[in-house]
Design an enzyme around this catalytic site. Structure first.
Site, PDB file in Angstrom:
ATOM      1  N   CYS A 167       0.796  -1.228   0.000  1.00  0.00           N
ATOM      2  CA  CYS A 167       0.000   0.000   0.000  1.00  0.00           C
ATOM      3  C   CYS A 167       0.831   1.283   0.000  1.00  0.00           C
ATOM      4  CB  CYS A 167      -0.911   0.030   1.234  1.00  0.00           C
ATOM      5  SG  CYS A 167      -1.701  -1.529   1.632  1.00  0.00           S
ATOM      6  N   TYR A 301      -5.795  -6.286  -8.864  1.00  0.00           N
ATOM      7  CA  TYR A 301      -5.632  -4.869  -8.552  1.00  0.00           C
ATOM      8  C   TYR A 301      -4.152  -4.505  -8.499  1.00  0.00           C
ATOM      9  CZ  TYR A 301      -4.582  -6.047  -3.668  1.00  0.00           C
ATOM     10  OH  TYR A 301      -4.009  -6.540  -2.524  1.00  0.00           O
TER      11      TYR A 301
END
Length: 623
Positions: A167, A301
């Protein structure tokens, strides 16, 4: 039990309670009418174990006792059970200890043989959150964490995937690409600067990795401040309550409870040349050189995010897709995000799978040849690239930690661990959190929440469990996609199309109007359950700042928001988020006009400079 004198201080009361705990093998603070207290007292009676009981409802200062017990243990409810000076907890914890055999050890005094109350295996976000919370509740905690190097030799520090290779660096590199687009827009807003604008990979990589290094250090300091013992070593179970770490030598540790938080690592293809010549997201963010012309294999993703920001840095990017984009997400939204990428320079090679990767020339970067086969025919594709990035999914890191030796059940197909709603495995003293859970979200905030709440249930007498429903998330593709709740496909599967009302709107962000780009490419969609007062069961947003927009709607859905309530909410103008509370949303209408044809009614919506909302209804027939 004599009443407490009015002037008795807190310290004296605490001393009285502690003396009761210290002087009795089993000490139960109870209330005579409580069925859970009766259940615990009956258990000790069945075990022929004498226990001393204080019925708090039958003594004058029972409330004061209960408040002090809350301060001492973090548990206000009864029964509050202590065995051989150790706090066990309430009814559920006592019964659980009886079932897993630890109650017998506590009664025999063997419990003190455990070196730790809790050992957490894995130093990612969930494991760190859980370990720190348990330590703050007075428990002796250890964290064992070791990063196995990638085939390319990449390794990293404390903090897990999110901080080091997920992230955090992903969002920072996505922001780098966003800034590139912003510079292009800036000229239309009057900014004048040299036409010579280029990106320096090494500068970005160094800045991102310096920031990650500061986070690694911060996590180590936080563990030290909370008195959590951290050891950088690989953990493996050898007995039910015993684990070893391996890093040059074996050292053994014992604990009353264990929490598995080992996370996942990228999956390889199992074809010639994949581990020798390809990289994964574990390598990309610290790659010492620009990847150059890149082939991204996968449609997850991770694949689309990495392919998106690499293209945003000006690189030649191709994404090889086996079947669909963003499996598990709303396919309407996934395809729109993909179309935007394609319109902005990302090439897609659809319905192909790689069969071989060969090195043509070594270098930084070198040259690689990729051979792929069509999934629909015998057609073969061959292409040359500087870098091949594999992003075809992730595997749970559970196969080499000795779970078979202690009987923890694991799904053999994916390595995931089934747990109950308490994150407890089939072995009562072993728990699991984070990405390794079967059927749960693979998201950092979910692991953190689950870890904190688990520690509080284990050591504070809390009851709140992690809620895995309506978890908001965002895919940081070039046009960001935020979602919360059900996809349209899943909602249809659960409730039936006739019981759903889907509202949607295309829109043009005000920020895009002056640069004149992406007119009506952003999109909002809300899925409502007609059987439940038009409650919102799916929220989907494609546009700028998707994470910031989606977070607020995640709160609304947590509170059970209905379409009427959204319509009654005044939007902030001019923003993108106001589209989702606009009563002018149009229903997503699909009606059969021929056996094989569908008409879709779409509303194009944009803001003029005066702020006037303009809408154009367009009917498109699909056959």
């Amino acid at each position: 039990m004599p009443p407490i004198e009015k002037d008795t201080g807190k310290n004296e009361l605490k001393s009285q309670i502690q003396q009761l705990i210290d002087s009795n093998q089993v000490m139960v603070f109870s209330k005579s009418y409580c069925p859970y207290c009766v259940k615990v007292k009956d258990l000790f009676k069945e075990l022929n174990v004498e226990c001393n009981v204080v019925e708090l409802d039958l003594i004058e200062d029972g409330t004061t006792y209960q408040e002090m017990l809350l301060e001492m243990t973090g548990q206000k409810s009864v029964p509050n059970v202590f065995i051989n000076k150790m706090h066990v907890g309430g009814c559920d914890k006592t019964m659980q200890a009886h079932e897993d055999g630890s109650l017998k050890q506590l009664l025999s005094g063997d419990a003190e043989a455990y070196e730790y109350d809790l050992i957490v295996i894995g130093g990612g976000s969930g494991g760190l959150a859980c370990s720190k919370e348990a330590a703050m509740l007075g428990k002796k905690v250890m964290v064992l964490d070791y990063v196995v190097p990638t085939p390319k030799g990449t390794t990293w520090g404390l903090g897990g995937t999110c901080v080091n290779v997920g992230c955090i660096p992903k969002k920072l590199m996505h922001q780098t690409a966003v800034l590139g687009t912003a510079m292009q827009d800036a000229r239309k807003f009057g900014w004048e600067f040299s036409e010579t604008v280029k990106h320096n990979w090494d500068t970005m990589k160094t800045a991102v990795n310096n920031y990650i290094g500061s986070l690694n250090w911060g996590y180590r300091v936080a563990l030290r401040d909370k008195s959590v013992e951290y050891i950088n070593a690989y953990a493996e179970f050898i007995e039910p309550h015993k684990a070893t770490n391996k890093r040059g030598k074996e050292t053994f540790y014992t604990a009353a409870k264990f929490i598995l938080a080992t996370g996942e690592r990228p999956r390889y293809l199992g074809i010639p040349g994949d581990k020798e010549y390809c990289i994964t997201s574990d390598d990309l963010f610290s790659l010492p050189h620009s990847p150059g012309k890149t082939l991204v294999i996968g449609a997850s993703y991770v694949a689309l995010e990495c392919g998106g920001f690499l293209a945003g840095l000006g690189l030649d990017v191709t994404v090889m897709v086996r079947s669909i984009l963003l499996r598990g997400f709303d396919q309407d939204m996934a395809n729109r995000a993909g179309e935007h990428m394609e319109e902005h320079g990302v090439k897609f090679l659809r319905k192909y799978v790689p069969v071989k990767v060969e090195e043509l020339e070594a270098g930084t970067p070198g040259r690689l040849k990729v051979t792929a086969k069509s999934t629909e025919s015998d057609e073969i594709f061959e292409g040359e690239y500087n870098t091949v990035l594999i992003a075809v999914g992730r595997d749970a890191c559970t196969d080499k930690v000795g779970l078979d030796k202690i009987g923890v059940k694991v799904n053999p197909k994916n390595g995931k661990i089934p747990v109950n709603d308490e994150e407890q495995t089939n072995v009562p003293h072993v728990y699991a959190i984070g990405d390794i859970l079967e059927g749960k979200w693979e998201l950092t905030p979910v692991a953190i929440q689950a870890g904190k709440l688990l520690a509080r249930r284990l050591y504070k007498g809390a009851t709140l469990k992690c809620d895995y429903i309506n978890v908001p998330t965002t895919v940081f593709t070039p046009m960001e996609y935020g979602s919360c709740g059900l996809s349209e496909e899943k909602a249809t599967e659960l409730y039936g199309q006739d019981n759903l009302e889907v509202y949607h709107s295309l829109f043009w962000p005000l920020e895009f109007t002056v640069p004149g780009r992406d007119n009506n490419r952003c999109y909002g969609k809300i899925i409502c359950n007609k059987l439940d007062n038009d409650r919102v069961i799916g929220f989907h947003y494609l546009g700028p700042n998707a994470g910031e927009v989606t977070q607020g709607f995640g709160v609304a859905m947590k509170c059970g928001a209905t379409k009427e309530q959204l319509d009654g909410t005044i939007g902030i103008h001019p923003t993108c988020a106001e589209v989702e509370v606009d009563a002018g949303h149009y229903r997503y209408q699909k009606s059969r006009i021929q056996k094989s044809c569908v008409v879709e009614t779409t509303v194009l919506k944009y803001y003029s400079f005066s702020g006037l909302v303009t809408q154009i209804r367009v009917g498109i027939v699909f056959c």
